[in-house]
Scaffold this motif. Structure first.
Motif, short mmCIF file in Angstrom:
data_model
loop_
_atom_site.label_atom_id
_atom_site.label_comp_id
_atom_site.label_asym_id
_atom_site.label_seq_id
_atom_site.Cartn_x
_atom_site.Cartn_y
_atom_site.Cartn_z
N THR A 41 0.87 -1.18 0.00
CA THR A 41 0.00 0.00 0.00
C THR A 41 0.91 1.23 0.00
O THR A 41 1.49 1.58 1.02
N GLY A 42 1.04 1.88 -1.15
CA GLY A 42 1.94 3.02 -1.23
C GLY A 42 3.38 2.58 -1.04
O GLY A 42 3.85 1.66 -1.70
N ASP A 43 4.08 3.23 -0.09
CA ASP A 43 5.50 2.93 0.11
C ASP A 43 5.73 1.97 1.28
O ASP A 43 6.84 1.88 1.82
N SER A 44 4.69 1.25 1.72
CA SER A 44 4.86 0.28 2.80
C SER A 44 4.04 -0.97 2.48
O SER A 44 3.32 -1.03 1.48
N ILE A 45 4.17 -1.94 3.36
CA ILE A 45 3.38 -3.17 3.27
C ILE A 45 2.34 -3.13 4.38
O ILE A 45 2.65 -2.77 5.52
N ALA A 46 1.10 -3.49 4.05
CA ALA A 46 0.05 -3.56 5.06
C ALA A 46 -0.13 -5.01 5.48
O ALA A 46 -0.23 -5.91 4.65
N ARG A 47 -0.13 -5.23 6.80
CA ARG A 47 -0.42 -6.55 7.35
C ARG A 47 -1.87 -6.59 7.83
O ARG A 47 -2.31 -5.75 8.59
N PHE A 48 -2.62 -7.59 7.39
CA PHE A 48 -3.96 -7.86 7.88
C PHE A 48 -3.97 -9.25 8.48
O PHE A 48 -3.25 -10.14 8.04
N LEU A 49 -4.80 -9.45 9.51
CA LEU A 49 -4.97 -10.78 10.06
C LEU A 49 -5.95 -11.57 9.20
O LEU A 49 -6.97 -11.03 8.74
N ALA A 50 -5.64 -12.83 8.97
CA ALA A 50 -6.46 -13.69 8.13
C ALA A 50 -6.66 -15.04 8.82
O ALA A 50 -5.83 -15.45 9.63
N PRO A 51 -7.74 -15.75 8.49
CA PRO A 51 -7.90 -17.10 9.03
C PRO A 51 -6.73 -17.99 8.63
O PRO A 51 -6.11 -17.81 7.57
N CYS A 52 -6.40 -18.94 9.48
CA CYS A 52 -5.30 -19.85 9.20
C CYS A 52 -5.52 -20.52 7.84
O CYS A 52 -6.60 -21.03 7.55
N GLY A 53 -4.48 -20.49 7.02
CA GLY A 53 -4.55 -21.08 5.69
C GLY A 53 -4.87 -20.11 4.59
O GLY A 53 -4.86 -20.48 3.41
N GLU A 54 -5.14 -18.84 4.95
CA GLU A 54 -5.55 -17.87 3.94
C GLU A 54 -4.57 -16.70 3.82
O GLU A 54 -4.89 -15.68 3.22
N GLY A 55 -3.37 -16.88 4.38
CA GLY A 55 -2.34 -15.85 4.30
C GLY A 55 -1.04 -16.42 3.78
O GLY A 55 -1.04 -17.25 2.88
N VAL A 56 0.06 -15.99 4.38
CA VAL A 56 1.39 -16.35 3.86
C VAL A 56 2.08 -17.43 4.67
O VAL A 56 3.19 -17.85 4.30
N VAL A 57 1.49 -17.91 5.76
CA VAL A 57 2.13 -18.91 6.61
C VAL A 57 2.06 -20.28 5.95
O VAL A 57 1.02 -20.69 5.43
N ASP A 58 3.16 -21.02 6.00
CA ASP A 58 3.20 -22.42 5.58
C ASP A 58 2.81 -23.27 6.80
O ASP A 58 3.65 -23.61 7.63
#
Length: 355
Positions: free
Chosen positions: A228-245
């Protein structure tokens, strides 16, 4: 057998789905869960009423629910924001925590939660976390926290209680591991919340690997990352729907602690957007352990998530920022997370049984 539960907060309005203290036990059981992590004991009973707590504990046992209890926070630079704990100690925050430790031990709640700071949503930029409190550089806050934990350690040892430091949004996994090793892993552990790690520039897969040997409790969420612009936005997501392996994560933590309860920390109306200020010189200077390679992996994860969002595979920026009905969103987040965790653990069983 792995057990699944939910984090519950009674006073701050973010867990509206469960009702009052006694009703929440029945509601959690009816939801198909095995236990709870109640954010702080003083929420359950501000006066530590022995009769009420005995009744509540008995009902939890009757339902077969595990209970993990929170004990307030441990950074002396922000504990004045938690007056109920000081009230329990009749003016001493330390005594308040010592009394709560004794009560938890009495009821068998020996796996307890804490954190080093809180989210300051009324501010912006660097000041959304306690890491950048103007009155104290972060190294001073860490040193004061270590001294306080050393003072708590005798009570923890006496009562056989583990105090687990959450991977919260103000602290890095490097710093948490050093605290655990300094004060003693016999009394300190880690409460794993991978969703917070990107706020400190850490890729969750790397952060989980660092803390895995010490993880004794969990407040599980995933992280959605978007530029988002010049930074990264972190949002919380249900397990399995983000970047975590999650396959790799659960294999690591369950190998280190096979009896670990998998507790989800659901979120309701909003997804807790926080910036990763990875181009800010002051932010970068505060992260002395963070390698350029890991920060690049986090940026790549944001790009990959953005591509998936553009393809309609995961929620995009507008969807992540959209407000949701509180109770329905809370239940939906929890149900989706638990379903993914159950499926992931089931896939691990053949591998674990062959070792």
């Amino acid at each position: 057998m792995t057990r699944y539960g939910t984090d519950v907060k009674l006073f701050d309005g973010s867990s509206p789905a469960w009702g009052g203290p006694m009703q929440l036990l029945d509601a959690v059981k009816d939801f198909g869960l095995d236990g709870i992590n109640l954010r702080t004991l003083d929420e359950l009973s501000p006066t530590l009423d022995a009769g009420f707590l005995a009744e509540w504990a008995a009902h939890a046992r009757e339902l077969g629910l595990y209970v993990e209890m929170g004990l307030g926070k441990v950074n002396p630079y922000m504990t004045a924001e938690l007056p109920r704990v000081r009230d329990i100690g009749e003016g001493s925050y330390l005594v308040g925590m010592q009394r709560m430790i004794a009560v938890c031990a009495e009821h068998g709640w020996t796996n307890t939660w804490t954190a080093l700071g809180g989210y300051k949503g009324q501010y912006s930029g660097l000041h959304i976390t306690d890491r950048f409190r103007g009155e104290a550089p972060w190294p001073d806050q860490l040193a004061a926290t270590a001294k306080f934990l050393h003072r708590l350690a005798p009570a923890l040892r006496e009562h056989g209680v583990s105090l687990n430091l959450e991977t919260h949004e103000e602290v890095t996994t490097f710093e948490l591991v050093r605290l655990v090793e300094e004060v003693g892993p016999d009394v300190l552990g880690i409460c794993l919340d991978p969703g917070n790690m990107p706020v400190r520039g850490e890729h969750p897969d790397d952060g989980i690997a660092r803390v895995a040997p010490y993880v004794r409790s969990t407040q599980l969420r995933d992280a959605a990352l978007l530029r988002t612009g010049d930074s990264i936005a972190r949002f919380l997501a249900p397990c399995g729907e983000g970047v975590v392996d999650w396959g790799a994560a659960l294999r690591l933590v369950l190998s280190a602690n096979p009896d670990l309860n998998l507790t989800v920390e659901p979120i309701g109306p909003v997804r807790a957007e926080m910036p990763v200020l990875d181009l800010d010189p002051e932010w970068l200077a505060s992260h002395v352990d963070l390698s350029a390679a890991e920060l690049d992996r986090l940026r790549a994860a944001a790009d990959a998530y953005g591509a998936r969002a553009a393809a309609g595979e995961v929620e995009d920026l507008a969807q992540l920022r959209a407000p949701r009905p509180a109770t329905a969103a809370h239940h939906d987040f929890l149900a989706r997370s638990v379903a993914h965790l159950r499926a992931t653990v089931a896939d691990l069983v053949p591998v674990a049984s062959s070792v």
